[in-house]
Scaffold this motif. Structure first.
Motif, short mmCIF file in Angstrom:
data_model
loop_
_atom_site.label_atom_id
_atom_site.label_comp_id
_atom_site.label_asym_id
_atom_site.label_seq_id
_atom_site.Cartn_x
_atom_site.Cartn_y
_atom_site.Cartn_z
N ALA A 122 0.36 7.70 16.34
CA ALA A 122 0.10 6.98 15.09
C ALA A 122 0.58 7.79 13.90
CB ALA A 122 -1.39 6.68 14.98
N CYS A 123 0.40 9.11 13.95
CA CYS A 123 0.89 9.97 12.87
C CYS A 123 2.41 9.94 12.81
CB CYS A 123 0.41 11.40 13.09
SG CYS A 123 -1.37 11.63 12.94
N GLN A 124 3.07 9.93 13.96
CA GLN A 124 4.52 9.81 13.97
C GLN A 124 4.97 8.48 13.40
OE1 GLN A 124 4.95 10.66 18.23
NE2 GLN A 124 6.06 12.54 17.71
N ASP A 125 4.22 7.42 13.70
CA ASP A 125 4.53 6.11 13.13
C ASP A 125 4.37 6.15 11.61
OD1 ASP A 125 5.00 3.14 13.41
OD2 ASP A 125 2.99 3.08 12.55
N ALA A 126 3.40 6.92 11.13
CA ALA A 126 3.16 7.02 9.69
C ALA A 126 4.33 7.66 8.95
CB ALA A 126 1.88 7.83 9.42
N GLU A 127 5.17 8.40 9.66
CA GLU A 127 6.35 8.99 9.02
C GLU A 127 7.27 7.90 8.48
OE1 GLU A 127 8.12 11.48 11.95
OE2 GLU A 127 6.45 12.89 12.01
N ARG A 128 7.32 6.75 9.15
CA ARG A 128 8.11 5.62 8.66
C ARG A 128 7.44 4.96 7.47
NH1 ARG A 128 8.75 5.01 14.31
NH2 ARG A 128 7.03 3.53 14.45
N GLY A 163 -0.05 4.74 9.48
CA GLY A 163 0.64 4.42 10.73
C GLY A 163 -0.33 4.03 11.82
N SER A 164 0.19 3.41 12.85
CA SER A 164 -0.65 2.94 13.96
C SER A 164 0.03 3.17 15.30
CB SER A 164 -0.95 1.43 13.82
OG SER A 164 -1.78 1.15 12.72
N ILE A 182 0.83 -1.20 0.00
CA ILE A 182 0.00 0.00 0.00
C ILE A 182 0.87 1.25 0.00
CG2 ILE A 182 -0.27 0.30 2.51
CD1 ILE A 182 -3.33 0.80 1.74
N THR A 183 2.09 1.14 0.49
CA THR A 183 3.00 2.29 0.48
C THR A 183 3.54 2.59 -0.91
OG1 THR A 183 4.75 0.75 1.18
CG2 THR A 183 3.68 2.06 2.89
N ASP A 184 3.24 1.72 -1.89
CA ASP A 184 3.58 2.01 -3.28
C ASP A 184 2.61 3.02 -3.89
OD1 ASP A 184 5.75 0.27 -3.28
OD2 ASP A 184 4.55 -1.43 -3.95
#
Length: 311
Positions: free
Chosen positions: A127-133, A14-15, A5-7
């Motif tokens: 979760a937003c910070q996790d989405a940065e990865r 993120g979670s 999905i990151t493609d």
């Protein structure tokens, strides 16, 4: 062709979760703004700012969707997504301030872990910070942390479910889905129709029929909530149609579905500029949603005294 999905460009997923309390948040962020539609088929949704997605409302896009646990208590979590985006100068410019537009839907997971611990702004911010990865996980994470399936006789006869993610591409077209599966019914394999998880004593559907004279509310505590994302270019009204078509993936693999106290909902976000046929996108959205539901079950681990497909 299956992809990550990151493609799909212009999104981050993120979670964050509290494993002890069995609850969490999953965010899908599109910083540039995404025309988004929604369909709600269950009778008991817990949601925030859904009216932003009405094709007749003036807003043309939103910046993110939060999926969370905590039932209606968890709806405060969207504020954490708004804070994260505001700090980065992202939002609808009102002149006086930039206001991030964030919608949210929640599952009922209060009967699994700690009912007095719910997703909040801090968890959604994490979760937003996790989405940065932008390396999203599946199973017992985020909105799927406390998710279960097959609850006709109570949680003690249910099985563990979780968060599922799946995406495919056809040429330049990409479509993916993120879903937290907290269904009342059983979950079946999209390809083989084999039962994957659900009511541990038999068929949830047959058990429902046997209780046709029962006046008790059998349906409390169930909701499947998901987000479809595509790099195809559509407006909000067209994405509403795609959301409705994507929802057809639910009954493909869950039975029973859309009961009176479910909050079964699907968001659909347009995050790109690829030209595509709306019926192709909607049909593919149904497929990836059904496959994501299967992954939510297959990636879940036993927890909180509940069995899982992945033993």
């Amino acid at each position: 062709m299956e992809i990550k999905i990151t493609d799909i460009e212009n999104i981050k997923v993120g979670s964050a979760q509290d494993l002890e309390a069995a609850t969490g948040v999953t965010v899908v962020i599109c910083e540039k703004g995404a025309p988004t539609g929604i369909t709600v088929m269950g009778g008991g949704p817990a949601s925030r700012d859904s009216n932003l997605l009405d094709p007749l409302s003036s807003g043309k896009f939103i910046h993110g969707v939060a999926l969370a646990g905590g039932s209606a208590f968890g709806l405060d979590a969207a504020g954490g997504v708004m804070q994260y985006l505001e700090e980065r100068g992202i939002g609808y410019d009102t002149g006086a301030a930039k206001v991030p537009l964030v919608c949210q839907s929640d599952i009922y997971d209060l009967g699994v872990g700690k009912a007095d611990v719910r997703p909040d702004k801090a968890m959604a911010y994490a979760a937003c910070q996790d989405a940065e990865r932008n390396d999203p996980k599946e199973g017992n994470v985020g909105a799927g942390t406390g998710a279960t399936v097959g609850k006709i006789k109570g949680v003690e006869y249910a099985m563990k479910s979780g968060l599922g993610i799946y995406a495919e591409k056809i040429g330049d077209l990409k479509v993916g889905a993120v879903v937290a599966v907290n269904a009342f019914g059983d979950v079946f394999d999209y390809d083989t129709k084999e039962k994957l998880a659900g009511y541990t004593l038999g068929s949830c559907e047959e058990a429902l029929y046997s209780a046709f004279q029962d006046e008790a509310n059998l349906f409390v505590g169930n909701t499947t909530i998901g987000v479809v994302v595509t790099n195809a270019a559509f407006d909000k009204a067209q994405m509403t149609k795609i959301a409705r078509m994507a929802h057809n993936g639910y009954p493909q693999v869950i039975c029973p579905i859309n009961t009176t106290a479910d909050g079964d909902s699907v968001y659909a976000m347009s995050v790109g500029d690829v030209k595509a046929n709306i019926d192709v996108v909607g049909t593919l959205a149904q497929r990836v949603m059904a496959k994501a539901i299967n992954r939510a079950v297959k990636e879940a681990k036993p927890a909180y005294g509940l069995k899982a497909y992945n033993k």
